[in-house]
Design a protein around this motif. Sequence first.
Motif, short mmCIF file in Angstrom:
data_model
loop_
_atom_site.label_atom_id
_atom_site.label_comp_id
_atom_site.label_asym_id
_atom_site.label_seq_id
_atom_site.Cartn_x
_atom_site.Cartn_y
_atom_site.Cartn_z
N THR A 94 0.83 -1.19 0.00
CA THR A 94 0.00 0.00 0.00
C THR A 94 0.87 1.25 0.00
OG1 THR A 94 -0.12 -0.04 2.41
CG2 THR A 94 -1.86 -1.20 1.21
N LEU A 95 0.22 2.40 -0.04
CA LEU A 95 0.93 3.67 -0.15
C LEU A 95 1.87 3.90 1.03
CD1 LEU A 95 1.03 6.04 -2.15
CD2 LEU A 95 -0.68 7.18 -0.73
N SER A 96 1.38 3.67 2.25
CA SER A 96 2.22 3.91 3.43
C SER A 96 3.39 2.94 3.47
CB SER A 96 1.38 3.78 4.70
OG SER A 96 0.74 2.52 4.75
N VAL A 97 3.14 1.69 3.08
CA VAL A 97 4.23 0.71 3.04
C VAL A 97 5.22 1.08 1.94
CG1 VAL A 97 4.81 -1.73 2.68
CG2 VAL A 97 2.76 -1.11 3.97
N ALA A 98 4.72 1.59 0.81
CA ALA A 98 5.60 2.00 -0.29
C ALA A 98 6.50 3.16 0.14
CB ALA A 98 4.77 2.39 -1.50
N VAL A 99 5.98 4.08 0.96
CA VAL A 99 6.81 5.17 1.48
C VAL A 99 7.95 4.60 2.32
CG1 VAL A 99 6.85 7.16 3.02
CG2 VAL A 99 4.95 6.87 1.42
N TYR A 100 7.61 3.68 3.18
CA TYR A 100 8.63 3.04 4.03
C TYR A 100 9.69 2.35 3.18
CZ TYR A 100 10.66 -0.31 7.32
OH TYR A 100 11.53 -1.05 8.07
N GLU A 101 9.25 1.60 2.18
CA GLU A 101 10.20 0.89 1.32
C GLU A 101 11.05 1.87 0.52
OE1 GLU A 101 10.83 -2.20 1.33
OE2 GLU A 101 9.16 -3.02 2.50
N ALA A 102 10.46 2.97 0.06
CA ALA A 102 11.21 3.96 -0.71
C ALA A 102 12.28 4.62 0.14
CB ALA A 102 10.27 5.01 -1.28
#
Length: 224
Positions: free
Chosen positions: A179-187
């Motif tokens: 999801t978007l929040s997880v994608a921020v963390y991964e980025a």
Amino acid sequence: MLDSSAWVALALSLKVAGWATAINLVLGVAAGWVLARHRFPGRDLVDALLTLPMVLPPTVLGYYLLVVIGRRGWLGGWLHETFGIQLIFTWQGAVIAASIVAFPLVMKAARAAFEGVDRRFEQAGRVLGLGEWAVFFRVSLPLAWRGILAGVLLAFARALGEFGATLMVAGSIPGRTQTLSVAVYEAVQAGQDDVANLLVAITSITCIAVLLAAGRLLPARATS
């Protein structure tokens, strides 16, 4: 420009938040109405238990979900053995996590909205021959809709930004559960600051818009 994986994460977040909000619209409004209109032993305890996801740490909530819907959980194990359904590491699991985290926002708003409805209007509907379902849909719900909608908007924003429980239950599978929040963390972890900045901006703008809409509804309800 956002790359394709970022757009997929955004679309998945909207999908998860939309489903979670739809589920909470039904369950949260029902729970709020029951708590507002019925007195029964243990009502305060039920209210506290339904509010618990609002104050529990996301990791604790995620652990509880793993115990229940994991492949070794009592519900998850039964679903897997009986129907071959697996909820862990799926977008459906992310919906369950987001629904539970955001549920108290709808339930609390619905309860307050229904408690603010003058019961004399409901009684007048019954005197005119309306059944209980008709009183709910034609009297109670129309009078309480502003407060309920404000709670629904807040729940959507909360579901959109859910991270901890979603990561534990659904993981971070690009294109499937990220999801978007997880994608921020991964980025951030990958050092992709440009992608992280854009994702954070999109998330912030969306949440601010939702909060502004909810803020406009709450004063209107209070003065109506």
